[in-house]
Design a protein around this motif. Structure first.
Motif, PDB file in Angstrom:
ATOM      1  N   GLU A 162      61.549  46.020  48.984  1.00 11.05           N
ATOM      2  CA  GLU A 162      60.249  46.675  48.900  1.00 11.05           C
ATOM      3  C   GLU A 162      60.471  48.114  49.312  1.00 11.05           C
ATOM      4  OE1 GLU A 162      56.936  44.559  49.246  1.00 11.05           O
ATOM      5  OE2 GLU A 162      57.796  42.706  50.050  1.00 11.05           O
ATOM      6  N   MET A 163      59.776  49.019  48.639  1.00 10.19           N
ATOM      7  CA  MET A 163      59.947  50.419  49.002  1.00 10.19           C
ATOM      8  C   MET A 163      58.706  50.920  49.728  1.00 10.19           C
ATOM      9  SD  MET A 163      60.951  53.805  46.767  1.00 10.19           S
ATOM     10  CE  MET A 163      59.360  54.411  46.275  1.00 10.19           C
ATOM     11  N   ASP A 164      58.932  51.602  50.847  1.00 14.61           N
ATOM     12  CA  ASP A 164      57.856  52.245  51.592  1.00 14.61           C
ATOM     13  C   ASP A 164      57.992  53.753  51.434  1.00 14.61           C
ATOM     14  OD1 ASP A 164      57.305  49.721  52.540  1.00 14.61           O
ATOM     15  OD2 ASP A 164      58.281  50.028  54.488  1.00 14.61           O
ATOM     16  N   VAL A 165      56.855  54.443  51.437  1.00 16.59           N
ATOM     17  CA  VAL A 165      56.911  55.905  51.551  1.00 16.59           C
ATOM     18  C   VAL A 165      56.318  56.280  52.902  1.00 16.59           C
ATOM     19  CG1 VAL A 165      56.784  56.374  49.078  1.00 16.59           C
ATOM     20  CG2 VAL A 165      54.674  56.270  50.419  1.00 16.59           C
ATOM     21  N   GLU A 166      56.785  57.393  53.401  1.00 10.02           N
ATOM     22  CA  GLU A 166      56.247  57.904  54.650  1.00 10.02           C
ATOM     23  C   GLU A 166      54.742  58.087  54.472  1.00 10.02           C
ATOM     24  OE1 GLU A 166      58.254  61.079  57.542  1.00 10.02           O
ATOM     25  OE2 GLU A 166      57.555  61.862  55.631  1.00 10.02           O
ATOM     26  N   CYS A 167      53.960  57.655  55.446  1.00 13.95           N
ATOM     27  CA  CYS A 167      52.493  57.704  55.331  1.00 13.95           C
ATOM     28  C   CYS A 167      52.038  59.133  55.043  1.00 13.95           C
ATOM     29  CB  CYS A 167      51.852  57.186  56.624  1.00 13.95           C
ATOM     30  SG  CYS A 167      50.058  57.302  56.596  1.00 13.95           S
ATOM     31  N   PHE A 168      51.401  59.306  53.847  1.00 13.88           N
ATOM     32  CA  PHE A 168      50.978  60.675  53.497  1.00 13.88           C
ATOM     33  C   PHE A 168      49.626  61.023  54.101  1.00 13.88           C
ATOM     34  CE2 PHE A 168      50.860  57.773  49.811  1.00 13.88           C
ATOM     35  CZ  PHE A 168      49.494  57.539  49.744  1.00 13.88           C
ATOM     36  N   ILE A 169      49.049  60.090  54.842  1.00 10.81           N
ATOM     37  CA  ILE A 169      47.801  60.389  55.552  1.00 10.81           C
ATOM     38  C   ILE A 169      48.128  61.083  56.878  1.00 10.81           C
ATOM     39  CG2 ILE A 169      45.655  59.409  56.489  1.00 10.81           C
ATOM     40  CD1 ILE A 169      45.950  58.799  53.497  1.00 10.81           C
ATOM     41  N   CYS A 203      48.813  55.967  61.881  1.00 11.94           N
ATOM     42  CA  CYS A 203      47.351  56.066  61.811  1.00 11.94           C
ATOM     43  C   CYS A 203      46.790  54.713  61.375  1.00 11.94           C
ATOM     44  CB  CYS A 203      46.932  57.164  60.829  1.00 11.94           C
ATOM     45  SG  CYS A 203      47.317  56.784  59.112  1.00 11.94           S
ATOM     46  N   ALA A 204      45.460  54.660  61.188  1.00 11.41           N
ATOM     47  CA  ALA A 204      44.825  53.386  60.849  1.00 11.41           C
ATOM     48  C   ALA A 204      45.290  52.893  59.478  1.00 11.41           C
ATOM     49  CB  ALA A 204      43.313  53.535  60.861  1.00 11.41           C
ATOM     50  N   VAL A 205      45.480  53.822  58.527  1.00 18.33           N
ATOM     51  CA  VAL A 205      45.843  53.426  57.164  1.00 18.33           C
ATOM     52  C   VAL A 205      47.225  52.761  57.136  1.00 18.33           C
ATOM     53  CG1 VAL A 205      46.245  54.258  54.807  1.00 18.33           C
ATOM     54  CG2 VAL A 205      44.385  55.214  56.164  1.00 18.33           C
ATOM     55  N   CYS A 206      48.181  53.311  57.882  1.00 19.64           N
ATOM     56  CA  CYS A 206      49.527  52.728  57.892  1.00 19.64           C
ATOM     57  C   CYS A 206      49.694  51.740  59.054  1.00 19.64           C
ATOM     58  CB  CYS A 206      50.581  53.823  57.960  1.00 19.64           C
ATOM     59  SG  CYS A 206      50.460  54.899  59.388  1.00 19.64           S
ATOM     60  N   ALA A 207      48.587  51.384  59.692  1.00 21.00           N
ATOM     61  CA  ALA A 207      48.593  50.442  60.817  1.00 21.00           C
ATOM     62  C   ALA A 207      49.564  50.880  61.920  1.00 21.00           C
ATOM     63  CB  ALA A 207      48.925  49.028  60.321  1.00 21.00           C
ATOM     64  N   GLY A 208      49.630  52.187  62.120  1.00 17.71           N
ATOM     65  CA  GLY A 208      50.439  52.722  63.213  1.00 17.71           C
ATOM     66  C   GLY A 208      51.928  52.771  62.942  1.00 17.71           C
ATOM     67  N   SER A 209      52.358  52.299  61.743  1.00 20.40           N
ATOM     68  CA  SER A 209      53.798  52.202  61.484  1.00 20.40           C
ATOM     69  C   SER A 209      54.388  53.514  60.965  1.00 20.40           C
ATOM     70  CB  SER A 209      54.068  51.091  60.471  1.00 20.40           C
ATOM     71  OG  SER A 209      53.622  51.493  59.189  1.00 20.40           O
ATOM     72  N   GLY A 210      53.532  54.366  60.362  1.00 19.06           N
ATOM     73  CA  GLY A 210      54.034  55.596  59.757  1.00 19.06           C
ATOM     74  C   GLY A 210      54.559  55.406  58.341  1.00 19.06           C
ATOM     75  N   TRP A 211      54.511  54.156  57.820  1.00 19.38           N
ATOM     76  CA  TRP A 211      55.022  53.869  56.474  1.00 19.38           C
ATOM     77  C   TRP A 211      53.980  53.122  55.659  1.00 19.38           C
ATOM     78  CZ3 TRP A 211      59.636  55.907  55.065  1.00 19.38           C
ATOM     79  CH2 TRP A 211      60.505  56.317  56.098  1.00 19.38           C
ATOM     80  N   LEU A 212      53.991  53.366  54.335  1.00 20.16           N
ATOM     81  CA  LEU A 212      53.109  52.645  53.423  1.00 20.16           C
ATOM     82  C   LEU A 212      53.947  51.953  52.354  1.00 20.16           C
ATOM     83  CD1 LEU A 212      50.520  55.507  52.842  1.00 20.16           C
ATOM     84  CD2 LEU A 212      50.125  53.446  54.206  1.00 20.16           C
ATOM     85  N   GLU A 213      53.707  50.646  52.172  1.00 15.08           N
ATOM     86  CA  GLU A 213      54.439  49.916  51.137  1.00 15.08           C
ATOM     87  C   GLU A 213      53.811  50.220  49.786  1.00 15.08           C
ATOM     88  OE1 GLU A 213      54.355  45.608  51.553  1.00 15.08           O
ATOM     89  OE2 GLU A 213      54.519  45.555  49.372  1.00 15.08           O
ATOM     90  N   ILE A 214      54.599  50.709  48.828  1.00 16.36           N
ATOM     91  CA  ILE A 214      53.998  51.032  47.523  1.00 16.36           C
ATOM     92  C   ILE A 214      54.568  50.240  46.346  1.00 16.36           C
ATOM     93  CG2 ILE A 214      53.208  53.347  48.167  1.00 16.36           C
ATOM     94  CD1 ILE A 214      55.571  54.326  46.288  1.00 16.36           C
ATOM     95  N   LEU A 215      55.752  49.644  46.497  1.00 17.20           N
ATOM     96  CA  LEU A 215      56.246  48.872  45.347  1.00 17.20           C
ATOM     97  C   LEU A 215      57.320  47.861  45.741  1.00 17.20           C
ATOM     98  CD1 LEU A 215      59.283  50.102  44.420  1.00 17.20           C
ATOM     99  CD2 LEU A 215      57.866  51.949  43.567  1.00 17.20           C
ATOM    100  N   GLY A 216      57.523  46.901  44.829  1.00  8.90           N
ATOM    101  CA  GLY A 216      58.607  45.931  44.975  1.00  8.90           C
ATOM    102  C   GLY A 216      59.634  46.204  43.883  1.00  8.90           C
ATOM    103  N   CYS A 217      60.918  45.916  44.157  1.00 14.28           N
ATOM    104  CA  CYS A 217      61.949  46.258  43.173  1.00 14.28           C
ATOM    105  C   CYS A 217      63.203  45.404  43.403  1.00 14.28           C
ATOM    106  CB  CYS A 217      62.302  47.741  43.287  1.00 14.28           C
ATOM    107  SG  CYS A 217      62.859  48.219  44.932  1.00 14.28           S
ATOM    108  N   GLY A 218      64.175  45.596  42.566  1.00 17.14           N
ATOM    109  CA  GLY A 218      65.433  44.870  42.737  1.00 17.14           C
ATOM    110  C   GLY A 218      66.289  44.966  41.493  1.00 17.14           C
ATOM    111  N   MET A 219      67.509  44.419  41.590  1.00  7.77           N
ATOM    112  CA  MET A 219      68.393  44.368  40.428  1.00  7.77           C
ATOM    113  C   MET A 219      68.008  43.134  39.608  1.00  7.77           C
ATOM    114  SD  MET A 219      70.071  47.063  40.920  1.00  7.77           S
ATOM    115  CE  MET A 219      71.291  46.989  39.603  1.00  7.77           C
ATOM    116  N   VAL A 220      67.904  43.314  38.295  1.00 10.42           N
ATOM    117  CA  VAL A 220      67.442  42.219  37.424  1.00 10.42           C
ATOM    118  C   VAL A 220      68.361  40.999  37.605  1.00 10.42           C
ATOM    119  CG1 VAL A 220      66.918  41.526  35.061  1.00 10.42           C
ATOM    120  CG2 VAL A 220      66.545  43.899  35.777  1.00 10.42           C
ATOM    121  N   HIS A 221      67.765  39.847  37.837  1.00  5.65           N
ATOM    122  CA  HIS A 221      68.506  38.609  38.059  1.00  5.65           C
ATOM    123  C   HIS A 221      69.316  38.249  36.812  1.00  5.65           C
ATOM    124  CE1 HIS A 221      69.328  34.458  39.140  1.00  5.65           C
ATOM    125  NE2 HIS A 221      68.895  34.737  40.366  1.00  5.65           N
TER     126      HIS A 221
END
Ligand SMILES: [Zn+2]
Length: 341
Positions: free
Chosen positions: A260-267, A273-291
């Motif tokens: 899963e890829m997170d981006v640094e909280c842009f808020i 903050c409240a949006v990133c639940a205090g973590s400083g990161w926001l999960e924006i997508l899932g990914c991987g190498m095709v099985h």
């Protein structure tokens, strides 16, 4: 006779000058110029006159008729003008008042985000591939390495149609199989945007229909490094050149390894903050190498070809960017919400 005509004229003119409105003007017209008015009766009586009198009286009666008519027209005009003036004054027409603006349509917030996503990937050479929303169980699950009774199917509550084996796609991933089967053995670099459907309890975080943008690259020398580089570049194009990203190990049946890829909280910029639940990161997508199983189902030999895939949610990104608390706003058609974009 002449005397009588003079009397008629005098009386008619005096009466006309006293007229003050359209209604009494019309009454005057009936009384003095109407069919049974004294003046008109005079014309009827002409034939009873002597040969000598007839032209004299006739001519004089005509002059009176013309004089009355032209005075009547003048007064009628004057009354119309004054009526108009009165109306304008009474109704207070303000020609400086602004007109009502015509309502202009605008793009839906999800469409705006989708277009930004298309732009970012188009700049990196990805093409858009459209895939159907009604799918078979085979494409939606089986060919993506989820055979019947596979426990991973529980992750997707599905709308089934009355035709056995036909369903509304729960994700855009079946498009991966379609595009691979169409282009095999060519290399592939596409995004697959579109609507997905899930049988969910609707809440502030979950809707039964939503957009997804799938991405797929297949080729002979594609590595996890390409995946990370491409998605980090996407995040910079989407959220700004300074944004940091991180990948966390995850699991999906159709990719191996998965992340899963997170981006640094842009808020808050990573402070927490409240949006990133205090973590400083926001999960924006899932990914991987095709099985390998998925590659083989698409027609590619997994010993020769490799690929990566990812999936992201435009509504989720829109919510994060604009502090939207409830996903249901996207479908309620509330103008107060839509007008803000
Ligand atoms: Zn934050």
């Amino acid at each position: 006779m002449l005397e009588k005509l003079k009397q008629i004229e005098k009386e008619a003119l005096a009466s006309l000058q006293a007229v003050g409105d359209q209604e009494s003007l019309q009454q005057w017209k009936v009384k003095y110029l109407g069919r049974s008015s004294p003046l008109m009766k005079t014309f009827d009586a002409l034939k009873e006159l002597s040969k000598e009198e007839r032209p004299v009286i006739g001519k004089y009666a005509n002059q009176i008729k013309q004089a009355l008519e032209s005075t009547y027209e003048g007064i009628s005009d004057r009354l119309r003008q004054s009526d108009l003036a009165t109306t304008l004054q009474a109704e207070g027409l303000d020609v400086t008042l602004q007109g009502r603006p015509a309502p202009r349509g605008r793009l839906h917030p999800t469409t705006l985000t989708l277009r930004e996503i298309y732009r970012a990937f188009a700049e990196m050479g990805f093409q858009v591939y459209r895939s159907r929303e009604v799918e078979t169980d085979e494409y939606n699950f089986e060919l993506l390495n989820m055979p019947t009774h596979h426990p991973a199917r529980d992750m997707w509550d599905t709308f089934h149609t009355t035709t056995p084996g036909v369903l509304l796609r729960t994700h855009t991933s079946p498009g991966q199989i379609h595009v691979m089967r169409q282009y095999c053995p060519e290399p592939i670099r596409v995004i697959l945007p579109g609507m997905c459907y899930r049988y969910e309890q609707v809440s502030a975080r979950k809707e039964t229909q939503f957009n997804q943008v799938e991405g797929l690259a297949v080729g002979q020398d594609i590595t996890m490094g390409d995946l990370k580089g491409t998605l980090t570049d996407f995040a910079r194009r989407m959220f700004g050149p300074e944004v940091r990203t991180r990948f966390r190990a995850s699991h999906f049946p159709f990719t191996e390894p998965s992340a899963e890829m997170d981006v640094e909280c842009f808020i808050c910029g990573g402070i927490g903050c409240a949006v990133c639940a205090g973590s400083g990161w926001l999960e924006i997508l899932g990914c991987g190498m095709v099985h390998p199983v998925v590659l083989r189902n698409g027609g590619y030999d997994p010993h020769k070809y490799m690929g990566y895939a990812f999936g992201l949610g435009p509504e989720r990104i829109t919510m994060l960017r604009h502090h939207i608390q409830d996903i249901r706003y996207f479908w309620t058609n509330d103008m107060r919400f839509l007008e803000q974009f």
